[in-house]
Design a protein around this motif. Structure first.
Motif, PDB file in Angstrom:
ATOM      1  N   SER A 145      -4.796   6.544  -6.767  1.00 34.34           N
ATOM      2  CA  SER A 145      -4.495   6.591  -5.332  1.00 34.34           C
ATOM      3  C   SER A 145      -4.665   5.207  -4.697  1.00 34.34           C
ATOM      4  O   SER A 145      -3.928   4.857  -3.769  1.00 34.34           O
ATOM      5  CB  SER A 145      -5.283   7.726  -4.671  1.00 34.34           C
ATOM      6  OG  SER A 145      -6.299   7.281  -3.929  1.00 34.34           O
ATOM      7  N   SER A 167      -1.672   3.413  -2.584  1.00 33.48           N
ATOM      8  CA  SER A 167      -1.793   2.942  -1.190  1.00 33.48           C
ATOM      9  C   SER A 167      -1.594   1.426  -1.106  1.00 33.48           C
ATOM     10  O   SER A 167      -1.003   0.933  -0.146  1.00 33.48           O
ATOM     11  CB  SER A 167      -3.130   3.370  -0.576  1.00 33.48           C
ATOM     12  OG  SER A 167      -4.180   2.819  -1.316  1.00 33.48           O
ATOM     13  N   ASN A 173       2.262   2.668  -0.319  1.00 30.19           N
ATOM     14  CA  ASN A 173       2.384   4.134  -0.358  1.00 30.19           C
ATOM     15  C   ASN A 173       3.588   4.678  -1.115  1.00 30.19           C
ATOM     16  O   ASN A 173       3.886   5.870  -1.013  1.00 30.19           O
ATOM     17  CB  ASN A 173       2.348   4.733   1.060  1.00 30.19           C
ATOM     18  CG  ASN A 173       0.977   4.565   1.654  1.00 30.19           C
ATOM     19  OD1 ASN A 173      -0.023   4.846   0.979  1.00 30.19           O
ATOM     20  ND2 ASN A 173       0.917   4.067   2.874  1.00 30.19           N
ATOM     21  N   THR A 174       4.242   3.841  -1.869  1.00 28.67           N
ATOM     22  CA  THR A 174       5.270   4.386  -2.773  1.00 28.67           C
ATOM     23  C   THR A 174       5.396   3.508  -4.018  1.00 28.67           C
ATOM     24  O   THR A 174       5.378   2.279  -3.919  1.00 28.67           O
ATOM     25  CB  THR A 174       6.660   4.530  -2.106  1.00 28.67           C
ATOM     26  OG1 THR A 174       7.591   4.949  -3.120  1.00 28.67           O
ATOM     27  CG2 THR A 174       7.149   3.251  -1.479  1.00 28.67           C
ATOM     28  N   GLU A 203       4.574  10.025  -9.815  1.00 29.89           N
ATOM     29  CA  GLU A 203       4.972   9.327  -8.577  1.00 29.89           C
ATOM     30  C   GLU A 203       6.309   8.607  -8.747  1.00 29.89           C
ATOM     31  O   GLU A 203       6.679   7.777  -7.928  1.00 29.89           O
ATOM     32  CB  GLU A 203       3.891   8.315  -8.165  1.00 29.89           C
ATOM     33  CG  GLU A 203       2.584   8.940  -7.692  1.00 29.89           C
ATOM     34  CD  GLU A 203       2.702   9.660  -6.349  1.00 29.89           C
ATOM     35  OE1 GLU A 203       3.627   9.341  -5.585  1.00 29.89           O
ATOM     36  OE2 GLU A 203       1.881  10.558  -6.094  1.00 29.89           O
TER      37      GLU A 203
END
Ligand SMILES: NC(=O)C1=CN([C@@H]2O[C@H](COP(=O)(O)OP(=O)(O)OC[C@H]3O[C@@H](n4cnc5c(N)ncnc54)[C@H](O)[C@@H]3O)[C@@H](O)[C@H]2O)C=CC1
Ligand SMILES: O=C(O)[C@H]1O[C@H](OP(=O)(O)OP(=O)(O)OC[C@H]2O[C@@H](n3ccc(=O)[nH]c3=O)[C@H](O)[C@@H]2O)[C@H](O)[C@@H](O)[C@@H]1O
Length: 465
Positions: free
Chosen positions: A316, A320, A324-325, A360
């Protein structure tokens, strides 16, 4: 006292192979035969390419193979000829049935024990080398006594192994201690002494500890649980460090200088892995639940929960930091083994991290100096799920070289502390990466100020940004 002349080891894995190779090396008068049902593994032990990578192992095996050390699939013959038998088979966490996900699967221990009972024509010392739940020796004794064909006598000993992968040979040559548990009967103590005498060929007498059977079995689970607990403790502190500006290496150093705590096993990381910590803690948790001690079970289970949290927290942070991607971004992963100096990936933190990165939609490129490509594919894809491997293949690449892996990457992520990662040309890596070039150190092994000076945007576990 019985003098051990011939040893059979059932299970030619990470423990059986190195442990019994060292016994053969140090006890030239003892014939040691390591057997396994896995023909490919035995063939590899008999070849120039040993089935496991462990510094110093090859030299030891080559020094005594086919002299007093033999690798064979002739399980029955080796059992028959031995006066002492190590049971060093795998004891994974049960996947189904009562205790699934917690209890140890003792099917392999039981089948090896039944084999001994069926084949033995003379009395034997049978040694639990595998890590097993408390009181497994009792079940082994029941099986042996009920199934042996003639009026034979079996002594069961517990002799858990404390070696760590990557340092197995050093750990075996200079162990902190050798633990031998036995029934406190005259025969049990006699068998305990016979095994002790094997080890005192090279281990100082005062390092050979003798206890009752159940203390020995429990000590193995306890030692692994306490070691893992230290890592989860320092990893929990690493999160506080990141939030406060403290530095986890400094905190670990300051705490470790207290001689009551000691400095080892306080290295914060992306999370502990390896075939045993999680499995053995789960085993202890199950034992506590069986004894109707839910608070005790919850206490030890927290060590595992903390480890899972650390892996998720690491991913995470990556997400971030990369705005955020990470969809379609190229992430270079350096290291896939659960620690340096081994090709073993069992429960490696890298498996969880890479799966999360793929989830992701990142493009992941992996380089590890020792892990076989096929192993990475097996770990990252879901066996049995149709087309999963093909889907993973669209996002995942495995490279033979760190520079190739980092080319055009948005971020470099260090997941295993291989020494060679310290001496890479990071200037070259930086030049070939997309900018901003991010670097995440999950092992606290790189010189962050130097990398920052090159231009990297760096982050390391438990370090101020
Ligand atoms: N890997 C490690 O660093 C350590 C492992 N241990 C414990 O030692 C035990 C063995 O672990 P590893 O060596 O890592 O496992 P492993 O999976 O590498 O090796 C076990 C071997 O036993 C063989 N086997 C299973 N049943 C058999 C049977 N009935 N007859 C003949 N061969 C059979 C398998 O084919 C396999 O090659 C486990 O209980 C583990 O918890 C303990 C200390 C360290
Ligand atoms: O029963 C077992 O299988 C063995 O389990 C561990 O050995 P191993 O798993 O081979 O390796 P460790 O050196 O203990 O490392 C385990 C994991 O913890 C991590 N670790 C270790 C130490 C540390 O300070 N920080 C940390 O994150 C390592 O990177 C690795 O992922 C124990 O250290 C051995 O004593 C035991 O015999």
């Amino acid at each position: 006292m019985t003098q051990v002349k011939s040893i059979c080891c059932i299970g030619a894995g990470y423990v059986g192979g190195p442990t019994c190779a060292v016994i053969a090396y140090k006890c030239p008068e003892i014939k040691v035969t390591i057997v396994d049902v896995n023909e490919a593994r035995i063939a590899a032990w008999n070849s120039d390419e040993l089935p496991i990578y462990e510094p110093g192992l090859e030299e030891i095996v080559m020094a005594c193979r086919d002299k007093n050390l033999f690798f064979s699939t002739e399980v029955d013959q080796a059992i028959d000829q031995a006066d002492l038998i190590f049971v060093s088979v795998n004891t994974p966490t049960k996947r189904a049935g009562v205790g699934a996900g917690r209890a140890a699967d003792l099917a392999y221990v039981e089948s090896a024990t039944r084999r001994i009972a069926q084949v033995a024509k003379s009395s034997k010392i049978v040694v639990e080398k595998s890590t097993v739940p408390c009181r497994t020796a009792e079940s082994m004794r029941a099986i042996l006594e009920a199934n042996a064909t003639t009026d034979l006598h079996f002594d069961i000993l517990s002799n858990p192994e404390f070696l760590a992968e990557g340092t197995a040979i050093q750990d075996l040559l200079k162990p902190d201690r050798v633990l031998i548990g036995s029934m406190q009967t005259p025969e049990g103590i006699c068998a305990q002494q016979a095994l002790a005498q094997v080890y005192t060929h090279w281990v100082p007498q005062e390092r050979v500890i003798t206890t009752n059977l159940w203390s020995s079995e429990l000590s193995k689970l306890a030692a692994n649980a306490m070691l893992a607990q230290r890592i989860s403790s320092v990893n929990a502190l690493s999160a506080i460090c990141e939030a406060t500006g403290a530095d986890v290496d400094e905190v670990a150093f300051a705490c470790g200088r207290d001689s009551r705590l000691g400095s080892k096993f306080l290295k914060a990381s992306v999370g502990f892995g390896g075939s045993c910590f999680q499995k053995d803690i789960l085993n202890l948790v199950y034992l506590a639940e069986q004894m109707n001690l839910p608070e005790v079970a919850a206490y030890w289970y927290q060590v595992i929960l903390m480890n899972e949290h650390q892996k998720k927290r690491f991913v995470s942070n990556i997400l971030s930091t990369l705005f955020n991607t990470i969809t379609n971004k190229k992430i270079c992963v350096l290291g896939f083994a659960f620690k340096k100096d081994t090709g073993d990936t069992r429960e490696s933190a890298a498996i969880t991290v890479v799966k999360d990165l793929l989830q992701e939609q990142a493009r992941v490129v992996i380089y590890d100096p020792k892990v076989a490509d096929e192993q990475i594919w097996m770990d990252v894809s879901e066996p049995g799920v149709l087309d999963n491997r093909a889907m993973v293949g669209k996002q995942l690449t495995i490279c033979k070289d760190a520079y190739e892996a980092a080319k055009d990457a948005d971020a470099v992520v260090i997941l295993t502390e291989w020494d060679e990662f310290k001496t890479l040309d990071y200037q070259r890596i930086y030049q070939d990466m997309n900018k901003p070039a991010f670097l995440f150190d999950g092992r606290l092994m790189l010189d962050m100020p130097k990398l920052k000076a090159i231009g990297f945007k760096t982050q390391a576990i438990g370090k101020p940004c």
